[in-house]
Write a protein that holds these residues in place. Sequence first.
Motif, PDB file in Angstrom:
ATOM      1  N   MET A   7       0.467  -1.145  -0.085  1.00  0.00           N
ATOM      2  CA  MET A   7      -0.188  -0.271   0.296  1.00  0.00           C
ATOM      3  C   MET A   7       1.064   1.920  -0.018  1.00  0.00           C
ATOM      4  SD  MET A   7      -2.991   1.268   2.348  1.00  0.00           S
ATOM      5  CE  MET A   7      -2.047   1.845   4.022  1.00  0.00           C
ATOM      6  N   ALA A  10       2.540   1.938  -3.785  1.00  0.00           N
ATOM      7  CA  ALA A  10       1.299   2.622  -4.255  1.00  0.00           C
ATOM      8  C   ALA A  10       0.901   3.636  -4.708  1.00  0.00           C
ATOM      9  CB  ALA A  10       0.529   1.699  -4.526  1.00  0.00           C
ATOM     10  N   TRP A  11       1.295   4.493  -3.024  1.00  0.00           N
ATOM     11  CA  TRP A  11       0.830   5.737  -3.371  1.00  0.00           C
ATOM     12  C   TRP A  11       1.585   6.784  -3.156  1.00  0.00           C
ATOM     13  CZ3 TRP A  11      -3.917   7.223  -3.820  1.00  0.00           C
ATOM     14  CH2 TRP A  11      -5.095   6.120  -4.332  1.00  0.00           C
ATOM     15  N   PRO A  14       2.352   8.451  -6.162  1.00  0.00           N
ATOM     16  CA  PRO A  14       1.213   9.837  -6.368  1.00  0.00           C
ATOM     17  C   PRO A  14       1.308  10.963  -5.794  1.00  0.00           C
ATOM     18  CG  PRO A  14       0.747   7.700  -7.007  1.00  0.00           C
ATOM     19  CD  PRO A  14       2.273   7.050  -6.510  1.00  0.00           C
ATOM     20  N   VAL A  15       1.335  10.673  -4.567  1.00  0.00           N
ATOM     21  CA  VAL A  15       1.055  11.422  -3.494  1.00  0.00           C
ATOM     22  C   VAL A  15       2.304  12.689  -3.630  1.00  0.00           C
ATOM     23  CG1 VAL A  15       2.148  11.802  -0.805  1.00  0.00           C
ATOM     24  CG2 VAL A  15      -0.211   9.346  -1.756  1.00  0.00           C
TER      25      VAL A  15
END
Length: 177
Positions: A7, A10-11, A14-15
């Motif tokens: 998790m 994956a983030w 983009p963050v």
Amino acid sequence: MYSWINMISAWAIPVIIVFIPLFAAYRKIPVYESFVEGAKDGFDTAIRIIPHLVGMMVAISVFRASGAMELFIGWIRPFFEMIGIPSEVLPLAILRPITGAGSLAFTTDLIQQFGPDSLIGRIASTIQGSTDTTMYVITVYFGAIGIRKASYALKVGLISDAVGFVASIVVCYLVFA
């Protein structure tokens, strides 16, 4: 724990991609103009580092083609196998501080040979992401800006590479084994 790592990974990008322009806009920094200015400076830097880059690439080629790397690995392999470090990742420990492209090629070979979900594939991938190309950074970037006394940076960089290598193996054994 594995699901948390998935998790976060994956983030994370983009963050960061969304956060940086928003923070710059909040601080009233012209994002696009700053980017273009940095790109212009990047071209000048690229031209200055080419001689250092060529010298480093020649040195790496001589090291690998002469058989010195294989000889060195042959000497240290029994010790590392005795303490439980897979001998297949030893060349990566030597290549990674020297060359990013060479270590990536070696990692790719290990993943093709053992598979991406194998312990060796995961260790190699973690080493690739947890260590740096210390010799490359010192040679190219320090040389480009004229720093001649890089002994402390070299020591700290190689120690951090060793710590990253060991930590990669320990973490992979804890998470995946």
